[in-house]
Write an enzyme that holds these catalytic residues in place. Sequence first.
Site, PDB file in Angstrom:
ATOM      1  N   PHE A   1      -7.900  24.884 -36.868  1.00 43.54           N
ATOM      2  CA  PHE A   1      -8.964  23.904 -36.621  1.00 43.54           C
ATOM      3  C   PHE A   1      -9.878  24.471 -35.549  1.00 43.54           C
ATOM      4  CE2 PHE A   1     -10.847  20.395 -34.226  1.00 43.54           C
ATOM      5  CZ  PHE A   1     -11.443  19.682 -35.249  1.00 43.54           C
TER       6      PHE A   1
ATOM      7  N   ASP B   1      -9.361  31.082 -30.131  1.00 41.57           N
ATOM      8  CA  ASP B   1      -9.755  29.716 -29.814  1.00 41.57           C
ATOM      9  C   ASP B   1      -8.661  29.145 -28.901  1.00 41.57           C
ATOM     10  OD1 ASP B   1      -9.999  26.955 -29.750  1.00 41.57           O
ATOM     11  OD2 ASP B   1     -10.739  26.798 -31.804  1.00 41.57           O
TER      12      ASP B   1
ATOM     13  N   LYS C   1     -11.786  21.115 -23.860  1.00 39.17           N
ATOM     14  CA  LYS C   1     -10.725  20.147 -23.571  1.00 39.17           C
ATOM     15  C   LYS C   1     -10.402  20.042 -22.070  1.00 39.17           C
ATOM     16  CE  LYS C   1      -8.775  19.056 -28.015  1.00 39.17           C
ATOM     17  NZ  LYS C   1      -9.091  19.922 -29.148  1.00 39.17           N
TER      18      LYS C   1
HETATM   19  C1  LIG Z   1     -10.155  20.194 -30.061  1.00 35.97           C
HETATM   20  C2  LIG Z   1     -10.329  21.547 -30.621  1.00 35.97           C
HETATM   21  C3  LIG Z   1     -11.584  22.010 -31.031  1.00 35.97           C
HETATM   22  C4  LIG Z   1     -12.816  21.134 -31.033  1.00 35.97           C
HETATM   23  O1  LIG Z   1     -13.156  20.681 -29.764  1.00 35.97           O
HETATM   24  P1  LIG Z   1     -14.178  19.428 -29.618  1.00 35.97           P
HETATM   25  O2  LIG Z   1     -14.383  19.316 -28.145  1.00 35.97           O
HETATM   26  O3  LIG Z   1     -13.526  18.259 -30.253  1.00 35.97           O
HETATM   27  O4  LIG Z   1     -15.429  19.831 -30.337  1.00 35.97           O
HETATM   28  C5  LIG Z   1     -11.675  23.307 -31.495  1.00 35.97           C
HETATM   29  N1  LIG Z   1     -10.599  24.117 -31.542  1.00 35.97           N
HETATM   30  C6  LIG Z   1      -9.381  23.703 -31.146  1.00 35.97           C
HETATM   31  C7  LIG Z   1      -8.237  24.644 -31.192  1.00 35.97           C
HETATM   32  C8  LIG Z   1      -9.202  22.402 -30.686  1.00 35.97           C
HETATM   33  O5  LIG Z   1      -7.982  22.000 -30.333  1.00 35.97           O
END
Ligand SMILES: *Cc1c(COP(=O)(O)O)cnc(C)c1O
Length: 412
Positions: free
Chosen positions: A151, A236, A265
């Site tokens: 994701f 990521d 986050k």
């Molecule tokens: C939460 C998350 C995102 C997206 O972040 P947002 O602040 O909701 O746009 C992308 N990659 C990972 C791994 C995430 O956990």
Amino acid sequence: MTADPTKTTPIEGAMGLAATRELEERYLMRTYKRGAVDFVRGEGCHLYDAEGRQYLDFLAGISVCSLGHCHPAVVAAVTEQAARLMHVSNLFYTEPMTRLAQRLSESSLGGRVFFCNSGTEANEAAIKVARKHAHGRGIAAPEIVSFEGEFHGRTYGALSATPKLARNEALGPYLPGFVSVPDNDARALRAAVGPNTAAVLIEPIQGESGVWVTSEEALMAAREVCDEAGALLIFDEIQTGIGRTGSLWAYEQTPVRPDVITSAKALGGGMPIGACITGPAAAEALQPGDHGSTFAAGPIATGAALAVLDAVDDPALLRSVRELGARLRAGLEELPGVVGTRGRGLMVGVALEEGIDAPAVGADLLERGLVVNTPAADTIRLLPPLVVDADQIDKAVGLIGESLLVFGAHGR
Ligand SMILES: *Cc1c(COP(=O)(O)O)cnc(C)c1O
């Protein structure tokens, strides 16, 4: 330590769940299914609803409030900066963003930083870095390769790099230039990476799909194929970074070093902020005019992030994250109904026995005063604040055990 829920007092002036819910149902777009609670206050590892009932928070706003709710250092940084200067745009210099960029670069890959306001935007920046870097190598149609269970966010670039989760063809068309291979399949990854590859973009631990640790073999294969192809390896670390796994960055506990990481986050301690952090190989890819954001790098969010890093980038806290993570998993693995746990540090996925419906358990736990999340039908995800203590860990394990018995746990 735990207040008797019946002894708490309602919050003065709060509308309450029924009224809040009515407005939500009438005026908000229907993009979220919400738990049946209206939170009005938070302190440390606890949340309080409009009736004054206390909850132990083992989700921390999806790994955002890693220092707990309303950490005094973050509150002070935000309120002092808000009273002094809130925003000037990126057309001028401000001190907090420069100090934060230095701190992020020196704590990780040593290159340059681009700031934005969310995780998905951090990945958008990384995608631009990768494509620009590839064009610089003469690649006309650059590709980005990811694993299927990942994701990366909800904007079109990040969503195009999200092969399965959140995919809805009614939102198409998606962007071209994204390729996916089965999770942890090093052979398929090797086959997918070639002369047109701009980057391999991976989560070192998949969060949204239910906490799946990417294998060392797959990470090493990714590093190797990127080196051979001249492509960038992007991690990521939006969910795994900022201490969540027991090191400041998750990659520190793997055998590989990426060329770019993305963060968001927990970075802002509750303030919206994201960052794309490069090593030397990618630091000069973006040039004036290539990217920007009006709100990004503002002094409140970057000042909050500096306060977060002061607290999290501390060997004692990071050791405690590893130790409490081990305690949490050991406790959970003793419970009837739990078939196993996955993760690292305080990022934990709990696999439930067949026949136990994780979302139903999650709703029951909320009623028992424990906030969790259930990313899959058979998985509970726990992301407690990193400042949680051993008693709170034991209390959460106890509540999960009680709930699983109600749902017919048999044990192993
Ligand atoms: C939460 C998350 C995102 C997206 O972040 P947002 O602040 O909701 O746009 C992308 N990659 C990972 C791994 C995430 O956990």
